[in-house]
Design a protein around this motif. Structure first.
Motif, PDB file in Angstrom:
ATOM      1  N   THR A  14      61.285  -4.113  23.702  1.00  0.00           N
ATOM      2  CA  THR A  14      60.176  -3.528  24.443  1.00  0.00           C
ATOM      3  C   THR A  14      60.305  -3.861  25.916  1.00  0.00           C
ATOM      4  OG1 THR A  14      58.685  -5.439  24.309  1.00  0.00           O
ATOM      5  CG2 THR A  14      58.746  -3.947  22.407  1.00  0.00           C
ATOM      6  N   ASP A  15      59.552  -3.135  26.740  1.00  0.00           N
ATOM      7  CA  ASP A  15      59.496  -3.482  28.156  1.00  0.00           C
ATOM      8  C   ASP A  15      58.461  -4.575  28.353  1.00  0.00           C
ATOM      9  OD1 ASP A  15      57.062  -2.222  27.893  1.00  0.00           O
ATOM     10  OD2 ASP A  15      57.585  -0.485  29.115  1.00  0.00           O
ATOM     11  N   SER A  16      58.149  -4.915  29.605  1.00  0.00           N
ATOM     12  CA  SER A  16      57.241  -6.025  29.885  1.00  0.00           C
ATOM     13  C   SER A  16      55.810  -5.744  29.443  1.00  0.00           C
ATOM     14  CB  SER A  16      57.262  -6.336  31.382  1.00  0.00           C
ATOM     15  OG  SER A  16      56.889  -5.185  32.135  1.00  0.00           O
ATOM     16  N   LYS A  17      55.483  -4.464  29.177  1.00  0.00           N
ATOM     17  CA  LYS A  17      54.130  -4.109  28.756  1.00  0.00           C
ATOM     18  C   LYS A  17      54.026  -3.862  27.256  1.00  0.00           C
ATOM     19  CE  LYS A  17      52.962  -2.023  33.218  1.00  0.00           C
ATOM     20  NZ  LYS A  17      52.490  -0.790  33.902  1.00  0.00           N
ATOM     21  N   GLY A  18      55.102  -4.079  26.533  1.00  0.00           N
ATOM     22  CA  GLY A  18      55.073  -3.897  25.086  1.00  0.00           C
ATOM     23  C   GLY A  18      55.378  -2.492  24.625  1.00  0.00           C
ATOM     24  N   MET A  19      55.911  -1.640  25.515  1.00  0.00           N
ATOM     25  CA  MET A  19      56.315  -0.291  25.118  1.00  0.00           C
ATOM     26  C   MET A  19      57.697  -0.341  24.476  1.00  0.00           C
ATOM     27  SD  MET A  19      53.724   1.542  26.056  1.00  0.00           S
ATOM     28  CE  MET A  19      54.357   3.217  26.009  1.00  0.00           C
ATOM     29  N   ILE A  20      57.863   0.303  23.348  1.00  0.00           N
ATOM     30  CA  ILE A  20      59.123   0.258  22.605  1.00  0.00           C
ATOM     31  C   ILE A  20      60.201   1.026  23.362  1.00  0.00           C
ATOM     32  CG2 ILE A  20      60.293   0.880  20.450  1.00  0.00           C
ATOM     33  CD1 ILE A  20      57.632   0.597  19.031  1.00  0.00           C
ATOM     34  N   ARG A  21      61.332   0.356  23.638  1.00  0.00           N
ATOM     35  CA  ARG A  21      62.478   0.997  24.290  1.00  0.00           C
ATOM     36  C   ARG A  21      63.585   1.321  23.302  1.00  0.00           C
ATOM     37  NH1 ARG A  21      63.980  -2.090  29.762  1.00  0.00           N
ATOM     38  NH2 ARG A  21      65.387  -0.304  29.807  1.00  0.00           N
ATOM     39  N   ASP A  22      63.704   0.492  22.271  1.00  0.00           N
ATOM     40  CA  ASP A  22      64.734   0.745  21.256  1.00  0.00           C
ATOM     41  C   ASP A  22      64.350  -0.003  19.995  1.00  0.00           C
ATOM     42  OD1 ASP A  22      66.952   1.750  20.057  1.00  0.00           O
ATOM     43  OD2 ASP A  22      68.416   0.823  21.397  1.00  0.00           O
ATOM     44  N   ALA A  23      64.849   0.465  18.874  1.00  0.00           N
ATOM     45  CA  ALA A  23      64.575  -0.164  17.585  1.00  0.00           C
ATOM     46  C   ALA A  23      65.702   0.186  16.638  1.00  0.00           C
ATOM     47  CB  ALA A  23      63.231   0.303  17.028  1.00  0.00           C
ATOM     48  N   ASN A  24      65.932  -0.683  15.675  1.00  0.00           N
ATOM     49  CA  ASN A  24      67.015  -0.421  14.727  1.00  0.00           C
ATOM     50  C   ASN A  24      66.496   0.321  13.501  1.00  0.00           C
ATOM     51  OD1 ASN A  24      65.594  -2.429  13.460  1.00  0.00           O
ATOM     52  ND2 ASN A  24      67.347  -3.753  13.068  1.00  0.00           N
ATOM     53  N   PRO A  83      53.585   2.196  22.365  1.00  0.00           N
ATOM     54  CA  PRO A  83      53.295   0.747  22.362  1.00  0.00           C
ATOM     55  C   PRO A  83      53.493   0.150  20.973  1.00  0.00           C
ATOM     56  CG  PRO A  83      51.266   2.033  22.516  1.00  0.00           C
ATOM     57  CD  PRO A  83      52.387   3.007  22.657  1.00  0.00           C
ATOM     58  N   LEU A  84      54.076  -1.028  20.938  1.00  0.00           N
ATOM     59  CA  LEU A  84      54.281  -1.695  19.657  1.00  0.00           C
ATOM     60  C   LEU A  84      52.954  -2.005  18.985  1.00  0.00           C
ATOM     61  CD1 LEU A  84      56.224  -2.998  17.627  1.00  0.00           C
ATOM     62  CD2 LEU A  84      56.168  -5.086  19.013  1.00  0.00           C
ATOM     63  N   SER A  85      51.894  -2.145  19.778  1.00  0.00           N
ATOM     64  CA  SER A  85      50.580  -2.450  19.209  1.00  0.00           C
ATOM     65  C   SER A  85      50.103  -1.353  18.266  1.00  0.00           C
ATOM     66  CB  SER A  85      49.557  -2.655  20.336  1.00  0.00           C
ATOM     67  OG  SER A  85      49.487  -1.503  21.164  1.00  0.00           O
ATOM     68  N   ASP A  86      50.606  -0.121  18.420  1.00  0.00           N
ATOM     69  CA  ASP A  86      50.219   0.961  17.508  1.00  0.00           C
ATOM     70  C   ASP A  86      50.664   0.696  16.085  1.00  0.00           C
ATOM     71  OD1 ASP A  86      49.146   2.181  19.679  1.00  0.00           O
ATOM     72  OD2 ASP A  86      50.616   3.820  19.806  1.00  0.00           O
ATOM     73  N   PHE A  87      51.663  -0.181  15.929  1.00  0.00           N
ATOM     74  CA  PHE A  87      52.211  -0.449  14.603  1.00  0.00           C
ATOM     75  C   PHE A  87      51.785  -1.825  14.077  1.00  0.00           C
ATOM     76  CE2 PHE A  87      55.055   2.431  16.833  1.00  0.00           C
ATOM     77  CZ  PHE A  87      55.166   3.462  15.927  1.00  0.00           C
ATOM     78  N   LEU A  88      50.883  -2.528  14.770  1.00  0.00           N
ATOM     79  CA  LEU A  88      50.394  -3.828  14.333  1.00  0.00           C
ATOM     80  C   LEU A  88      48.970  -3.693  13.842  1.00  0.00           C
ATOM     81  CD1 LEU A  88      51.809  -6.111  17.183  1.00  0.00           C
ATOM     82  CD2 LEU A  88      52.815  -5.582  14.957  1.00  0.00           C
ATOM     83  N   ALA A  89      48.630  -4.464  12.791  1.00  0.00           N
ATOM     84  CA  ALA A  89      47.326  -4.311  12.150  1.00  0.00           C
ATOM     85  C   ALA A  89      46.192  -4.643  13.104  1.00  0.00           C
ATOM     86  CB  ALA A  89      47.258  -5.201  10.905  1.00  0.00           C
ATOM     87  N   ARG A  90      46.339  -5.711  13.915  1.00  0.00           N
ATOM     88  CA  ARG A  90      45.281  -6.089  14.846  1.00  0.00           C
ATOM     89  C   ARG A  90      45.516  -5.513  16.233  1.00  0.00           C
ATOM     90  NH1 ARG A  90      45.596 -10.749  11.428  1.00  0.00           N
ATOM     91  NH2 ARG A  90      47.324 -11.587  12.673  1.00  0.00           N
ATOM     92  N   GLY A  91      46.453  -4.591  16.331  1.00  0.00           N
ATOM     93  CA  GLY A  91      46.658  -3.809  17.534  1.00  0.00           C
ATOM     94  C   GLY A  91      46.864  -4.616  18.797  1.00  0.00           C
ATOM     95  N   ALA A  92      46.010  -4.361  19.802  1.00  0.00           N
ATOM     96  CA  ALA A  92      46.150  -4.982  21.120  1.00  0.00           C
ATOM     97  C   ALA A  92      45.974  -6.487  21.059  1.00  0.00           C
ATOM     98  CB  ALA A  92      45.143  -4.367  22.083  1.00  0.00           C
ATOM     99  N   VAL A  93      45.188  -6.999  20.091  1.00  0.00           N
ATOM    100  CA  VAL A  93      44.996  -8.454  19.970  1.00  0.00           C
ATOM    101  C   VAL A  93      46.314  -9.133  19.655  1.00  0.00           C
ATOM    102  CG1 VAL A  93      43.806 -10.270  18.699  1.00  0.00           C
ATOM    103  CG2 VAL A  93      42.604  -8.157  19.271  1.00  0.00           C
ATOM    104  N   ASP A  94      47.025  -8.641  18.635  1.00  0.00           N
ATOM    105  CA  ASP A  94      48.329  -9.202  18.294  1.00  0.00           C
ATOM    106  C   ASP A  94      49.304  -9.092  19.461  1.00  0.00           C
ATOM    107  OD1 ASP A  94      47.758 -10.083  15.776  1.00  0.00           O
ATOM    108  OD2 ASP A  94      48.402  -8.254  14.761  1.00  0.00           O
ATOM    109  N   MET A  95      49.325  -7.899  20.093  1.00  0.00           N
ATOM    110  CA  MET A  95      50.286  -7.676  21.163  1.00  0.00           C
ATOM    111  C   MET A  95      50.023  -8.604  22.339  1.00  0.00           C
ATOM    112  SD  MET A  95      52.844  -5.443  21.337  1.00  0.00           S
ATOM    113  CE  MET A  95      53.801  -6.918  21.635  1.00  0.00           C
ATOM    114  N   LYS A  96      48.751  -8.804  22.691  1.00  0.00           N
ATOM    115  CA  LYS A  96      48.394  -9.678  23.805  1.00  0.00           C
ATOM    116  C   LYS A  96      48.786 -11.117  23.530  1.00  0.00           C
ATOM    117  CE  LYS A  96      44.415 -11.134  26.601  1.00  0.00           C
ATOM    118  NZ  LYS A  96      42.948 -10.995  26.796  1.00  0.00           N
ATOM    119  N   LEU A  97      48.519 -11.587  22.316  1.00  0.00           N
ATOM    120  CA  LEU A  97      48.861 -12.966  21.956  1.00  0.00           C
ATOM    121  C   LEU A  97      50.374 -13.189  22.001  1.00  0.00           C
ATOM    122  CD1 LEU A  97      46.408 -13.594  18.989  1.00  0.00           C
ATOM    123  CD2 LEU A  97      46.305 -14.595  21.263  1.00  0.00           C
TER     124      LEU A  97
END
Length: 467
Positions: free
Chosen positions: A283-293, A312-326
């Protein structure tokens, strides 16, 4: 010659000689009675030795059958229009030459007159054409063999190589090692402009830099950044001439190779990224996905890479922005997060328990972003993964079980609720690395309510950090 007079014999012979390349008189028994060769056909030579000999003896086996068939047809229909037949003659054992004849029945005599045209010049042209065609086929086979050899050697080379047109900057060819550095496949880059695959490079400027580096006496190179993979690369261009045209042979080297990562290591890492069983995300510095396997695509039920890139990777996490921020804050602060338990949401809404590890990726002059490894956690891992949690659960359950028989069911349920509440708060505090604001957000509580419950369960202790 006066009207009504027959031409002299010499005049007839001259007329026959000029009307054909060769004229032969054959008797009823097939013997050559006379022969005349045009003086303008020196290739036929002198054939007077044929006179008095069997005509078939000067024909090939195939031509004898053709001549006999034509004689029978002429005898059956004497008045039919003459048709030509090509006969191949043999003489002096090895000399062979083709003649196209027309057969004519001599009136008043049981003889045949053959008028022939020498086909040797045409045969020579045909032979040269056949030889030329054969030569062309051999050249084509040689070209295909050389092209195959070039392809195998280029692909087998562990050194990233790329061929570029010096005037247009177009990529004419490259091997898989070079494509891996760009983060794509050879078919995607071949035939496209090199400037399009690089970050912040104008086409004209890039072409000038490549030409200048290739023309320099000392070994010079230019530094570029791959647009897709984000890797810093060093390009070593070199001129060579092929079929009169100049081509740039560019050798690619990652900037971090000087720190110990050679071509073999870079290729191995790229292969590991593509084939790893655990999901890997860049991901970039803001959590946007740049590449994935491929493993991440399987985990999220995504059909192809473009379904997740630039999201954003947060779209694929259950707690969304909370998980991504932590995850991002702790990774920036400590450089890496070894283990973070969460859930991944697929594109169809299913959830999977995962353990996420994150690290900060840096380069010269700035940050590349973050690299994350996401491993799916099976139920057995949840049972055996955290010894302290298991131990706490057993101790808490023992305390509750000891109350059976000494208190009412309502009291037992209340005590059990307090135990579960305490366990959830402790888990949230541990996951957020004692970040109480984030823990309150994760638990759906206000900051004040969280502090009340921390005091209730004696979890504040001597900790002076109230953030």
């Amino acid at each position: 010659m006066r009207a009504g007079e027959l031409p002299e014999t010499s005049s007839v012979e001259h007329l026959v000689e000029q009307a054909s390349d060769i004229a032969i008189m054959i008797g009823a028994d097939g013997t050559v009675e006379g022969i005349s060769v045009n003086s303008e056909c020196p290739s036929l030579g002198c054939l007077d030795h044929w006179i008095g000999r069997d005509f078939d003896s000067f024909l090939t086996v195939e031509s004898r059958a053709k001549f006999a068939e034509r004689r029978r047809a002429l005898e059956a229909k004497p008045d039919s229009a003459p048709r030509s037949v090509q006969l191949n003659h043999v003489d002096n054992a090895v000399w062979e030459f083709p003649i196209r004849y027309t057969l004519h029945r001599v009136t008043g005599r049981d003889s045949y007159l053959l008028f022939g045209r020498d086909m040797q010049p045409i045969a020579d042209v045909q032979q040269r054409l056949v030889a030329e065609q054969t030569s062309r086929e051999r050249d084509q086979q040689k070209i295909r063999r050389n092209e195959t050899f070039f392809r195998v050697v280029l692909e087998a080379s562990e050194t990233p190589l790329m061929l570029v047109e010096p005037e247009t900057g177009k990529i004419t060819d490259l091997n898989s090692s070079a494509a891996l550095l760009f983060g794509t496949k050879t078919d995607t880059l071949a035939g496209t402009s090199l400037a399009q695959a690089l970050e912040g490079r104008r086409k004209s400027e890039l072409i000038d830099n490549l030409q200048a580096a290739a023309s320099a006496e000392d070994v010079k190179a230019i530094e570029v950044t791959a647009r897709r993979s984000g890797r810093d690369l060093v390009v070593f261009p070199r001129y060579f001439r092929a079929a009169g045209e100049l081509v740039l042979l560019c050798r690619l080297t990652p900037v971090d190779e000087a720190d110990g990562a050679g071509p073999e290591a870079a290729q191995s890492l790229a292969t590991l990224f593509n084939l790893a069983s655990d999901a890997i995300v860049l991901t970039d510095s803001k959590g946007m996905i740049r590449d994935a396997n491929e493993a991440f695509l399987i985990l999220t039920d995504a059909a192809q890479l473009r379904d997740v890139v630039n999201k954003p990777l947060s779209d694929f996490l259950a707690r969304g922005a909370v998980d991504m921020k932590l995850v991002l804050e702790n990774t920036k602060k400590k450089g890496r997060v070894r283990s973070y338990a969460t859930q991944v949401l697929s594109s169809v809404g299913t959830r999977a328990n995962v353990d996420l590890a994150s690290t900060r990726l840096s380069r010269r002059g700035g940050d590349l972003g973050f690299g994350m490894i996401i491993r799916e956690v099976v139920p057995s891992d949840l049972i055996d993964g955290d010894a302290s949690a298991t131990l706490m659960s057993e101790e808490a359950m023992k305390s509750v079980m000891d109350l059976v028989g000494t208190a009412s069911l309502k009291s037992l349920v209340s005590a059990t609720s307090d135990v579960i509440e305490k366990m959830c708060i402790e888990t949230a505090i541990q996951m957020t690395n004692n970040n109480r604001v984030a823990a309150a957000e994760m638990l759906g509580l206000s900051r004040q309510s969280l502090y009340v419950k921390l005091r209730k369960h004696g979890l504040l202790g001597n900790d002076a950090d109230d953030e």
